[in-house]
Structure formats: structure tokens, C-alpha cells
Design an enzyme around this catalytic site. Structure first.
Site, PDB file in Angstrom:
ATOM      1  N   SER A  25       0.839  -1.212   0.000  1.00 22.97           N
ATOM      2  CA  SER A  25       0.000   0.000   0.000  1.00 22.97           C
ATOM      3  C   SER A  25       0.867   1.252   0.000  1.00 22.97           C
ATOM      4  O   SER A  25       0.604   2.211  -0.731  1.00 22.97           O
ATOM      5  CB  SER A  25      -0.893   0.021   1.245  1.00 22.97           C
ATOM      6  OG  SER A  25      -1.861  -0.969   1.151  1.00 22.97           O
ATOM      7  N   SER A 177     -12.865   2.459   2.762  1.00 16.09           N
ATOM      8  CA  SER A 177     -11.968   1.985   1.712  1.00 16.09           C
ATOM      9  C   SER A 177     -10.842   2.979   1.477  1.00 16.09           C
ATOM     10  O   SER A 177     -11.064   4.118   1.075  1.00 16.09           O
ATOM     11  CB  SER A 177     -12.729   1.781   0.395  1.00 16.09           C
ATOM     12  OG  SER A 177     -11.798   1.592  -0.654  1.00 16.09           O
ATOM     13  N   GLN A 179      -8.586   2.612  -0.763  1.00 16.93           N
ATOM     14  CA  GLN A 179      -8.368   2.773  -2.207  1.00 16.93           C
ATOM     15  C   GLN A 179      -9.255   3.893  -2.736  1.00 16.93           C
ATOM     16  O   GLN A 179      -8.802   4.741  -3.504  1.00 16.93           O
ATOM     17  CB  GLN A 179      -8.670   1.460  -2.930  1.00 16.93           C
ATOM     18  CG  GLN A 179      -7.662   0.372  -2.590  1.00 16.93           C
ATOM     19  CD  GLN A 179      -7.948  -0.944  -3.286  1.00 16.93           C
ATOM     20  OE1 GLN A 179      -9.024  -1.145  -3.839  1.00 16.93           O
ATOM     21  NE2 GLN A 179      -6.998  -1.848  -3.238  1.00 16.93           N
ATOM     22  N   ASP A 329      -6.968  -7.265   5.098  1.00 17.16           N
ATOM     23  CA  ASP A 329      -6.202  -8.224   4.296  1.00 17.16           C
ATOM     24  C   ASP A 329      -5.660  -9.396   5.126  1.00 17.16           C
ATOM     25  O   ASP A 329      -5.017 -10.294   4.580  1.00 17.16           O
ATOM     26  CB  ASP A 329      -5.023  -7.507   3.611  1.00 17.16           C
ATOM     27  CG  ASP A 329      -5.512  -6.525   2.558  1.00 17.16           C
ATOM     28  OD1 ASP A 329      -6.617  -6.718   2.023  1.00 17.16           O
ATOM     29  OD2 ASP A 329      -4.786  -5.544   2.286  1.00 17.16           O
ATOM     30  N   LYS A 356     -12.538  -9.153  -3.022  1.00 15.45           N
ATOM     31  CA  LYS A 356     -11.072  -8.984  -3.072  1.00 15.45           C
ATOM     32  C   LYS A 356     -10.541  -9.780  -4.273  1.00 15.45           C
ATOM     33  O   LYS A 356     -11.276 -10.062  -5.204  1.00 15.45           O
ATOM     34  CB  LYS A 356     -10.452  -9.428  -1.749  1.00 15.45           C
ATOM     35  CG  LYS A 356     -10.832  -8.529  -0.573  1.00 15.45           C
ATOM     36  CD  LYS A 356     -10.273  -7.135  -0.745  1.00 15.45           C
ATOM     37  CE  LYS A 356     -10.638  -6.218   0.409  1.00 15.45           C
ATOM     38  NZ  LYS A 356     -10.266  -4.826   0.156  1.00 15.45           N
ATOM     39  N   ARG A 360     -13.059 -14.214  -0.830  1.00 14.79           N
ATOM     40  CA  ARG A 360     -12.228 -14.827   0.223  1.00 14.79           C
ATOM     41  C   ARG A 360     -13.046 -15.603   1.250  1.00 14.79           C
ATOM     42  O   ARG A 360     -12.504 -16.499   1.900  1.00 14.79           O
ATOM     43  CB  ARG A 360     -11.355 -13.762   0.906  1.00 14.79           C
ATOM     44  CG  ARG A 360     -10.224 -13.336   0.004  1.00 14.79           C
ATOM     45  CD  ARG A 360      -9.201 -12.454   0.674  1.00 14.79           C
ATOM     46  NE  ARG A 360      -8.107 -12.223  -0.280  1.00 14.79           N
ATOM     47  CZ  ARG A 360      -7.303 -11.176  -0.255  1.00 14.79           C
ATOM     48  NH1 ARG A 360      -7.437 -10.255   0.678  1.00 14.79           N
ATOM     49  NH2 ARG A 360      -6.347 -11.061  -1.155  1.00 14.79           N
TER      50      ARG A 360
HETATM   51  C1  S3P Z   1      -5.552  -1.094   0.039  1.00 16.58           C
HETATM   52  C2  S3P Z   1      -6.759  -0.998   0.668  1.00 16.58           C
HETATM   53  C3  S3P Z   1      -7.609  -2.155   0.978  1.00 16.58           C
HETATM   54  C4  S3P Z   1      -6.832  -3.458   0.896  1.00 16.58           C
HETATM   55  C5  S3P Z   1      -5.951  -3.528  -0.306  1.00 16.58           C
HETATM   56  C6  S3P Z   1      -4.961  -2.386  -0.325  1.00 16.58           C
HETATM   57  C7  S3P Z   1      -4.828   0.150  -0.268  1.00 16.58           C
HETATM   58  O1  S3P Z   1      -8.670  -2.212   0.052  1.00 16.58           O
HETATM   59  O2  S3P Z   1      -7.712  -4.557   0.920  1.00 16.58           O
HETATM   60  O3  S3P Z   1      -5.243  -4.756  -0.329  1.00 16.58           O
HETATM   61  O4  S3P Z   1      -3.609   0.103  -0.512  1.00 16.58           O
HETATM   62  O5  S3P Z   1      -5.463   1.205  -0.269  1.00 16.58           O
HETATM   63  P1  S3P Z   1      -9.978  -1.282   0.273  1.00 16.58           P
HETATM   64  O6  S3P Z   1      -9.504   0.086   0.407  1.00 16.58           O
HETATM   65  O7  S3P Z   1     -10.835  -1.449  -0.939  1.00 16.58           O
HETATM   66  O8  S3P Z   1     -10.646  -1.841   1.497  1.00 16.58           O
END
Ligand code: S3P
Length: 450
Positions: A25, A177, A179, A329, A356, A360
């Protein structure tokens, strides 16, 4: 060609000190922010997995020179400044990486050129409405493949309105989230007004920390974050940043130490920010002797620590709400540990696990069941009953790196020879996983079948 692991169990006690690859990340974000810098950046400790390489390759396709990551995970990025990204000549390939696709869609929605982002079969099945909708709300022109009510990759982006500037945005996410939050903050760098994102509970905040370290006005208030526009104020200079070890990779070594009697493992130099350490909290509640020795902070304020763990008898654990977000995760690693804990462990509020790299909840039930662990799944729930007497099994990764690694750890505690099929996916995050387990004393062999 397919790759499988043959694992002999039960393993002898696992012992040793080791490092894990850099945090995925953090690495994606460091690369993106380095691309927008004025001047060269050096990032050290990038993981050598394919996901981060996807981000580097997409940035290269946008005209950013990225050298590395080399053998020790160092990359040099020649930043092009805020206005320097160039139109790519073809589709931008994000591979298996949801973070690449979602973060870059946010950034690219604000650029004055067309582009298209695509991914592998798994990424094409992952929901994208969650980023498309708020980006459209602020004036972006982003389209996807509509199936039922959901939007999927490939995503098509065109420059927004006549003055090509995105507007301010106030957006409440129904599901936390990082992301989506990250994508909205990156698009907000180019907007005419503030970006305010509210989450039900705070997800990992690497984007915010890094932007703040670069002088961008980002303010957190509980689970809300606000970014004020920066255009006209100039960007930031290149930087020299280390990436801490990935706690999401470390999780599998912690799980391995907990399920193999007599084990004692130290994972060094891991990022241990509270938004990422829900697993450590629940393991401690279950009775695991897990200790973190502080090793300082990165220049962008990520705490780093050495995590030490020893095998112990455990009681069942419970994961839901904000804790689930802080270990989203790590549920595969948790489910493995839960198989050895006394009682029924419960994961709730976990509908996100179904979207995911694989579903999962289903994939974990299939793998746990094959090893003889009693488990049950609901829409957003997983129950795991322990302690189980594991039998050797032959299971598939479902094309998901974290399911592959969870299955390998289970196999270490099973009596006999187990096989985990379709494990090439582990290269997305940790190509050296097998070597790491071996260095601790595990008997795991990689077999390539043509
Ligand atoms: C991540 C956020 C998580 C995680 C992913 C990496 C990131 O997803 O599951 O492996 O780097 O922002 P979400 O933000 O969709 O929950």
C-alpha cells in the site's frame, strides 16, 4: 504452465529473524507521489511483487521515468510535476492490482487526456462504481463496463468539462476503503475546491500521511479527511523515502509461528500503524504472546517495529466493525490461526472479503474444509471452529495470493504431504514467500508443471 507447492507436515518448530517485502500500500502511493514531484525521488524497500510493478509500469506509460525496483528494492523516479503526465499510447494495464487501478483512476480523471485502464480476469470482476460515482460527482468523465448495477474494468476516462478542472467534493463512503479515499484525494489535488471524504471508520491513512509530509493541506478529523486544493501553490520536490515491511505479508509468518508448536519468530522492520494492526490486537486477545519493539518512524510518520511471536495455546477470537477494517487483508491469516484456537472464532461485517482478489469467504471455507477444519460462511460472516486435527489436503489458491499463503501455513500443521495448486499468484505480493518459510525451517517445495 502452473506452479504448485508440496508441503510436508507437521513442520519442525519454525525459528528465526527475517524481513518481509516492503508494504504494498505504501509502495504504490510513494511511486505515484514521486511521479508528481518536481525532480528525482529515491524509494527504498519497494516490494518486488507484480502489483507494485504494475503501478510503476503504468506511470512509465504516462511518461514518468522509473528505474527499478532493483535487486534490493530501490527505485529512482524522475518526477514530471503536477502538469507533466503524458497521454499513454495504449491501454494502461493494472494486472491483478486493485490499488493500482483505483488510485490511478482518481489521478487520471483529473488529467487533460483520454485513457483506458484494464486488468486481468480477477481485476475485471472487482466493483468500480465506488470510485466512478464520486469522481463523476466532481465533474470527471469516467465510464466502465456496466453489468447489472455494477461497473467494472476496463475503465474509460476522458478529460472533464470545458475548463478541464474538477470541482470540490463532499463524499460519504458506505464502506471504509483506503483505495477509494486515496483516489478521491489524488483527484482532489487538481480540483478547484476542497475534497472531504467521510468513512464509517477510518481505513489505512498512508495517502494522507504522505501528502501531509509533502506539505499538502490535509486534515483528519476522526474518520473524515479534508484536502484543500493545491493548484497554483506549486507541488513538492523529489524525496528519499524508505518503505517499511508489509504487515500483511508478516501476518502469514505470525500465523505459521502460532500454529507450529515450539516456534519463535521475529519479523523485522514492519510498518505497524494502528490502521493496519487489527490482527495483532485480536491475536493478543486470543492469548498470543506478540510483542512489538519500536524501531522509529519513516519521514512520512509511519511507525516501524520488530514483531516477535512465539507459539502458544489460543482461545477463539472475534473480528468485526473497525477492527475488521484494520485487518481487512489479514482475515486469511486469522482464519488459519482460528483453526487452532479453542472455540468458535467469528469474523463479521466482512462483505468486502467477497470482492477482493477472490471471494475470500468462499475460498477460505473451501481450503479450511479440505484440511478438516469446521467452518461456516454467511453473506458477510465467517465462523471457524477449533482446535482442529488437520489432515493433509490438496487445495487450490483460487488465483489469490493470500489464499495460497494461508493454505501453505495450514499445510505446515497437517499430518502428511499437502499440495497447494495454482500458486503463481503469490508473485503479486511476495515472490520470495517460499524462501522465507524455508529459512525458518519449513519443508516446502515449489513444483512447476508444464
Ligand atoms: C488497500 C486498501 C484495501 C486493501 C488492499 C490495499 C490500499 O482495500 O484490501 O489490499 O492500498 O489502499 P480497500 O480500500 O478497498 O478496502
Amino acid at each position: 504452465m502452473s506452479v504448485r507447492w508440496r508441503i510436508e507436515g507437521p513442520a519442525r518448530p519454525l525459528r528465526g529473524r527475517l524481513r518481509v517485502p516492503g508494504d504494498k500500500s505504501v509502495a504504490h502511493r510513494a511511486l505515484v507521489l514521486a511521479a508528481l514531484a518536481d525532480g528525482e525521488s529515491r524509494i527504498e524497500g519497494l516490494p518486488d511483487g507484480l502489483d507494485v510493478r504494475s503501478t510503476a509500469a503504468v506511470l512509465a506509460a504516462l511518461g514518468v521515468r522509473v528505474d527499478g525496483p532493483d535487486g534490493v528494492g530501490a527505485a529512482r523516479v524522475r518526477g514530471v510535476g503536477f502538469g507533466g503526465l503524458r497521454a499513454p499510447s495504449g491501454s494502461l494495464q493494472c494486472g491483478n492490482s486493485g490499488t493500482t487501478m483505483r488510485l490511478l483512476t482518481g489521478l487520471l480523471a483529473a488529467q487533460p487526456f483520454d485513457c483506458r485502464l484494464d486488468g486481468d480476469a480477477s481485476l475485471r470482476r472487482r466493483p468500480m462504481r465506488r470510485i466512478v460515482e464520486p469522481l463523476r460527482e466532481r465533474g470527471a468523465r469516467v465510464g466502465g463496463r456496466l453489468v447489472g448495477d455494477e461497473l467494472y474494468a476496463p475503465l474509460e476516462i476522458e478529460p472533464s468539462g470545458p475548463d478541464r478542472r474538477l470541482g470540490g467534493l463532499q463524499w460519504a463512503l458506505p464502506v471504509a476503503s483506503a483505495q477509494v479515499k486515496g483516489a478521491l484525494l489524488l483527484s482532489g489535488l487538481y480540483a478547484t475546491g476542497p475534497t472531504v471524504v467521510r468513512e464509517p471508520t477510518r481505513s489505512r491513512d498512508h495517502t494522507e500521511r504522505m501528502l501531509r509530509a509533502l506539505g499538502v493541506p490535509v486534515f483528519a478529523d476522526g474518520s473524515s479527511v479534508r484536502l484543500d486544493p493545491v493548484q497554483g501553490r506549486g507541488g513538492w520536490n523529489g524525496f528519499d523515502w524508505p518503505v517499511p515491511g508489509d504487515v500483511s505479508s508478516a501476518a502469514f509468518l505470525l500465523a505459521a509461528a502460532l500454529v507450529v508448536p515450539g516456534s519463535h519468530v521475529v519479523v523485522e522492520g514492519v510498518g505497524v500503524h494502528p490502521t493496519r494492526t487489527g490482527l495483532l490486537d485480536v491475536l493478543r486477545e486470543m492469548g498470543a504472546p506478540a510483542a512489538v519493539a519500536s524501531k522509529g518512524r519513516t519521514p512520512y510518520e509511519e511507525p516501524i517495529g520488530d514483531i516477535e511471536i512465539r507459539h502458544a495455546a489460543l482461545r477463539a477470537g472475534r473480528v468485526d466493525g473497525e477492527r475488521l477494517v484494520r485487518m481487512i487483508d489479514e482475515v486469511p491469516a486469522f482464519a488459519v490461526v482460528a483453526s487452532f484456537a479453542h472455540g468458535i472464532s467469528v469474523v463479521r461485517d466482512a462483505a468486502e472479503l467477497r470482492v477482493k482478489e477472490s471471494d475470500r469467504i468462499e475460498a477460505l471455507c473451501a481450503v479450511l474444509g479440505a484440511f478438516g477444519v469446521r467452518c461456516a460462511a454467511g453473506v458477510d460472516v465467517l465462523h471457524v471452529e477449533g482446535p482442529a486435527a488437520l489432515r493433509a489436503a490438496r487445495v487450490s489458491s483460487a488465483g489469490d495470493h493470500r489464499i495460497a499463503m494461508a493454505a501453505a501455513v495450514l499445510a505446515l500443521a497437517a499430518e502428511g504431504e499437502s499440495f497447494v495448486e495454482d500458486v503463481a499468484c503469490v508473485r503479486t505480493s511476495w515472490p520470495g514467500f517460499v524462501d522465507a518459510l524455508r529459512s525458518l525451517g519449513a519443508a516446502i517445495h515449489e513444483e512447476v508443471q508444464t
